[in-house]
Design a protein around this motif. Structure first.
Motif, PDB file in Angstrom:
ATOM      1  N   TYR A 252      -0.635 -41.209 -20.418  1.00 40.78           N
ATOM      2  CA  TYR A 252      -0.746 -41.765 -21.777  1.00 40.78           C
ATOM      3  C   TYR A 252       0.623 -41.821 -22.452  1.00 40.78           C
ATOM      4  O   TYR A 252       0.970 -42.817 -23.104  1.00 40.78           O
ATOM      5  N   LEU A 253       1.395 -40.739 -22.298  1.00 45.14           N
ATOM      6  CA  LEU A 253       2.725 -40.698 -22.909  1.00 45.14           C
ATOM      7  C   LEU A 253       3.630 -41.782 -22.327  1.00 45.14           C
ATOM      8  O   LEU A 253       4.377 -42.437 -23.058  1.00 45.14           O
ATOM      9  N   ALA A 254       3.565 -41.957 -21.003  1.00 37.39           N
ATOM     10  CA  ALA A 254       4.413 -42.961 -20.356  1.00 37.39           C
ATOM     11  C   ALA A 254       4.046 -44.369 -20.812  1.00 37.39           C
ATOM     12  O   ALA A 254       4.920 -45.185 -21.131  1.00 37.39           O
ATOM     13  N   ILE A 255       2.739 -44.671 -20.856  1.00 36.78           N
ATOM     14  CA  ILE A 255       2.303 -46.002 -21.277  1.00 36.78           C
ATOM     15  C   ILE A 255       2.646 -46.237 -22.746  1.00 36.78           C
ATOM     16  O   ILE A 255       3.094 -47.329 -23.135  1.00 36.78           O
ATOM     17  N   ALA A 256       2.455 -45.191 -23.575  1.00 38.07           N
ATOM     18  CA  ALA A 256       2.799 -45.310 -24.993  1.00 38.07           C
ATOM     19  C   ALA A 256       4.294 -45.540 -25.181  1.00 38.07           C
ATOM     20  O   ALA A 256       4.710 -46.311 -26.054  1.00 38.07           O
TER      21      ALA A 256
ATOM     22  N   LEU B 129      -7.398 -45.713 -23.980  1.00 38.05           N
ATOM     23  CA  LEU B 129      -6.781 -46.755 -24.801  1.00 38.05           C
ATOM     24  C   LEU B 129      -6.520 -46.245 -26.211  1.00 38.05           C
ATOM     25  O   LEU B 129      -5.443 -46.485 -26.777  1.00 38.05           O
ATOM     26  N   PHE B 130      -7.505 -45.555 -26.782  1.00 33.65           N
ATOM     27  CA  PHE B 130      -7.308 -44.998 -28.126  1.00 33.65           C
ATOM     28  C   PHE B 130      -6.148 -44.005 -28.132  1.00 33.65           C
ATOM     29  O   PHE B 130      -5.328 -44.007 -29.058  1.00 33.65           O
ATOM     30  N   SER B 131      -6.073 -43.161 -27.110  1.00 30.53           N
ATOM     31  CA  SER B 131      -4.993 -42.172 -27.048  1.00 30.53           C
ATOM     32  C   SER B 131      -3.634 -42.850 -26.958  1.00 30.53           C
ATOM     33  O   SER B 131      -2.680 -42.455 -27.637  1.00 30.53           O
ATOM     34  N   VAL B 132      -3.541 -43.881 -26.115  1.00 30.63           N
ATOM     35  CA  VAL B 132      -2.274 -44.581 -25.941  1.00 30.63           C
ATOM     36  C   VAL B 132      -1.841 -45.241 -27.243  1.00 30.63           C
ATOM     37  O   VAL B 132      -0.674 -45.153 -27.656  1.00 30.63           O
ATOM     38  N   LEU B 133      -2.773 -45.916 -27.918  1.00 39.08           N
ATOM     39  CA  LEU B 133      -2.432 -46.589 -29.171  1.00 39.08           C
ATOM     40  C   LEU B 133      -2.057 -45.583 -30.257  1.00 39.08           C
ATOM     41  O   LEU B 133      -1.134 -45.833 -31.054  1.00 39.08           O
ATOM     42  N   PHE B 134      -2.734 -44.461 -30.299  1.00 37.68           N
ATOM     43  CA  PHE B 134      -2.428 -43.430 -31.289  1.00 37.68           C
ATOM     44  C   PHE B 134      -1.015 -42.876 -31.075  1.00 37.68           C
ATOM     45  O   PHE B 134      -0.228 -42.756 -32.023  1.00 37.68           O
ATOM     46  N   ILE B 135      -0.692 -42.570 -29.818  1.00 39.19           N
ATOM     47  CA  ILE B 135       0.650 -42.051 -29.514  1.00 39.19           C
ATOM     48  C   ILE B 135       1.703 -43.125 -29.764  1.00 39.19           C
ATOM     49  O   ILE B 135       2.792 -42.844 -30.294  1.00 39.19           O
ATOM     50  N   SER B 136       1.383 -44.372 -29.409  1.00 39.37           N
ATOM     51  CA  SER B 136       2.349 -45.462 -29.592  1.00 39.37           C
ATOM     52  C   SER B 136       2.699 -45.649 -31.059  1.00 39.37           C
ATOM     53  O   SER B 136       3.860 -45.927 -31.396  1.00 39.37           O
ATOM     54  N   PHE B 137       1.711 -45.501 -31.931  1.00 36.63           N
ATOM     55  CA  PHE B 137       1.968 -45.671 -33.359  1.00 36.63           C
ATOM     56  C   PHE B 137       3.039 -44.696 -33.844  1.00 36.63           C
ATOM     57  O   PHE B 137       3.974 -45.082 -34.559  1.00 36.63           O
ATOM     58  N   PHE B 138       2.925 -43.442 -33.435  1.00 33.13           N
ATOM     59  CA  PHE B 138       3.892 -42.456 -33.906  1.00 33.13           C
ATOM     60  C   PHE B 138       5.237 -42.599 -33.196  1.00 33.13           C
ATOM     61  O   PHE B 138       6.286 -42.302 -33.780  1.00 33.13           O
ATOM     62  N   PHE B 139       5.233 -43.076 -31.943  1.00 35.53           N
ATOM     63  CA  PHE B 139       6.509 -43.377 -31.282  1.00 35.53           C
ATOM     64  C   PHE B 139       7.240 -44.499 -32.006  1.00 35.53           C
ATOM     65  O   PHE B 139       8.471 -44.480 -32.128  1.00 35.53           O
ATOM     66  N   LEU B 140       6.474 -45.506 -32.463  1.00 33.96           N
ATOM     67  CA  LEU B 140       7.082 -46.621 -33.181  1.00 33.96           C
ATOM     68  C   LEU B 140       7.494 -46.216 -34.599  1.00 33.96           C
ATOM     69  O   LEU B 140       8.549 -46.631 -35.090  1.00 33.96           O
ATOM     70  N   LYS B 141       6.669 -45.415 -35.246  1.00 33.05           N
ATOM     71  CA  LYS B 141       6.955 -45.019 -36.625  1.00 33.05           C
ATOM     72  C   LYS B 141       8.171 -44.105 -36.706  1.00 33.05           C
ATOM     73  O   LYS B 141       9.011 -44.237 -37.599  1.00 33.05           O
ATOM     74  N   ASP B 142       8.238 -43.160 -35.789  1.00 32.17           N
ATOM     75  CA  ASP B 142       9.371 -42.232 -35.761  1.00 32.17           C
ATOM     76  C   ASP B 142      10.078 -42.404 -34.426  1.00 32.17           C
ATOM     77  O   ASP B 142       9.703 -41.782 -33.434  1.00 32.17           O
ATOM     78  N   SER B 143      11.077 -43.273 -34.397  1.00 29.40           N
ATOM     79  CA  SER B 143      11.764 -43.585 -33.145  1.00 29.40           C
ATOM     80  C   SER B 143      12.511 -42.391 -32.577  1.00 29.40           C
ATOM     81  O   SER B 143      12.887 -42.387 -31.402  1.00 29.40           O
ATOM     82  N   LYS B 144      12.742 -41.371 -33.399  1.00 27.51           N
ATOM     83  CA  LYS B 144      13.475 -40.185 -32.942  1.00 27.51           C
ATOM     84  C   LYS B 144      12.540 -39.068 -32.493  1.00 27.51           C
ATOM     85  O   LYS B 144      13.005 -37.983 -32.160  1.00 27.51           O
ATOM     86  N   LEU B 145      11.219 -39.333 -32.489  1.00 28.84           N
ATOM     87  CA  LEU B 145      10.265 -38.288 -32.156  1.00 28.84           C
ATOM     88  C   LEU B 145      10.445 -37.809 -30.720  1.00 28.84           C
ATOM     89  O   LEU B 145      10.555 -36.605 -30.460  1.00 28.84           O
ATOM     90  N   LEU B 146      10.479 -38.748 -29.788  1.00 30.90           N
ATOM     91  CA  LEU B 146      10.667 -38.382 -28.378  1.00 30.90           C
ATOM     92  C   LEU B 146      12.052 -37.794 -28.170  1.00 30.90           C
ATOM     93  O   LEU B 146      12.220 -36.833 -27.400  1.00 30.90           O
ATOM     94  N   GLN B 147      13.045 -38.337 -28.848  1.00 31.64           N
ATOM     95  CA  GLN B 147      14.411 -37.826 -28.735  1.00 31.64           C
ATOM     96  C   GLN B 147      14.491 -36.372 -29.195  1.00 31.64           C
ATOM     97  O   GLN B 147      15.146 -35.542 -28.546  1.00 31.64           O
ATOM     98  N   SER B 148      13.820 -36.052 -30.284  1.00 31.72           N
ATOM     99  CA  SER B 148      13.838 -34.681 -30.797  1.00 31.72           C
ATOM    100  C   SER B 148      13.201 -33.722 -29.797  1.00 31.72           C
ATOM    101  O   SER B 148      13.675 -32.596 -29.620  1.00 31.72           O
TER     102      SER B 148
END
Length: 362
Positions: free
Chosen positions: A36-40, A161-180
């Motif tokens: 899910y994380l990879a697809i998101a 699908l719901f999990s991927v979209l939920f994670i994707s939203f926060f990856f897009l909203k906070d572009s530094k989330l994964l970086q942090s």
């Protein structure tokens, strides 16, 4: 060296091995979450140019830009589902009422038409069918069972699908989330280099995945036009499926081509083989050849040279090696993984001669 030192070293080594084993077991148990994380992350990279455009060109607030991007992504996914769900529902209904013996007779009929076209006599055909028992050993009853199991997994797919979209939203909203999250495991002295590497990887992979979508779109258009000209039913769905297989390097186009030819031939069961089935199959082969020529000499070189900054031969060798080591999954992730490794090597080992040679275009 005392016995105490040796024993403590052995215990430390055993502890490290046990920790690694537990870590690998933990990753194995949460493999669905990692998927899910990879697809998101891929969705976030694809949506990144849209968000940057909305924020910088149209001056949209970040949250509004993310919401509009997610709506666009959901619209695309909804359009794809709108293509496939009615088809699956129709085919599922037909196959649930399917007479398996009738289907087997149709396939045998196609076999007879092909062998007759090749010049074999009717007696040779009947004898070869009886001796080989090829159709007697084929169990066509697996088709309805397969569809039933496929429908049973739709619930799990909807959760994913719901999990991927939920994670994707926060990856897009906070572009530094994964970086942090990554920086939490990086020593302070390497933090700035790591940040530069992550930014560079994001830029390259974002362009790569957008280019990959363009590649699929070009093939989809070519295949759709060919199938519509030939007069194949469900041309859009078949073209999309075959174009989507192109995500798998080298093997995917072969699978897609075989699938398109089989669907073309089986959609014309009962028609004359020499005047209907064979000419349509020939037109499909021509269309497949045109699509692959455009893809191999235009789409792929454009994507590799302008997105991941790698030579096509370099990419070819990386994909082949990854396929031998990790199979189809390795072939799919070979280019993104290799690009990320090159960026990291250039940032941390810039003075190495081999690294200089491999990363001179980055």
């Amino acid at each position: 060296m005392t016995a105490k030192t040796i024993s403590s070293g052995i215990l430390r080594a055993l502890g490290i091995i046990a920790a690694i084993a537990l870590g690998l077991y933990f990753l194995y148990k949460i493999e669905s979450v990692l998927a899910y994380l990879a697809i998101a992350a891929v969705i976030a990279l694809i949506g990144r140019p849209v968000i940057l455009f909305l924020r910088h060109k149209l001056k949209f607030p970040n949250t509004l830009a993310v919401v509009l991007t997610m709506v666009l992504i959901l619209g695309i996914l909804g359009g794809i589902l709108a293509l496939f769900v009615p088809l699956l529902a129709e085919q599922g209904k037909n196959l649930s009422l399917l007479d398996i013996e009738d289907l087997q007779q149709n396939v045998e009929g196609l076999y007879r038409e092909i062998t007759q076209y090749l010049g074999l006599s009717q007696s040779d055909i009947e004898e070869s069918i009886q001796e080989s028992k090829i159709f007697a050993n084929l169990d066509f009853g697996f088709i309805p069972n397969f569809l039933n199991s496929l429908m049973g997994t739709l619930g799990d797919l909807s959760i994913g699908l719901f999990s991927v979209l939920f994670i994707s939203f926060f990856f897009l909203k906070d572009s530094k989330l994964l970086q942090s999250g990554i920086l939490a495991f990086v020593p302070d002295r390497n933090e700035q280099r790591t940040i530069k590497s992550i930014d560079k990887i994001n830029n390259l992979l974002s362009r790569y995945f957008v280019g990959l979508l363009l590649q699929i779109l070009i093939l989809f258009i070519i295949y759709t036009i060919v199938l519509l000209i030939v007069g194949i039913e469900n041309a859009i769905v078949i073209a999309f499926l075959c174009a989507l297989f192109n995500v798998i390097p080298y093997i995917g186009p072969i699978i897609g081509g075989v699938l398109m030819i089989l669907l073309t031939m089986t959609s014309n069961l009962g028609a004359d083989f020499s005047t209907v089935i064979l000419p349509k199959t020939g037109y499909i082969l021509i269309g497949l050849t045109m699509g692959q020529l455009i893809d191999n000499f235009f789409s792929q070189p454009f994507i590799f040279s302008n997105s991941v900054k790698s030579h096509p031969l370099e990419i070819f060798l990386v994909i082949i090696i990854a396929g031998l080591l990790f199979g189809v999954v390795g072939m799919i992730v070979a280019v993104p993984g290799y690009t990320a490794i090159k960026v990291i090597l250039k940032e941390f080992l810039a003075e190495n001669k081999t690294v200089k040679s491999l990363t001179k275009d980055l």
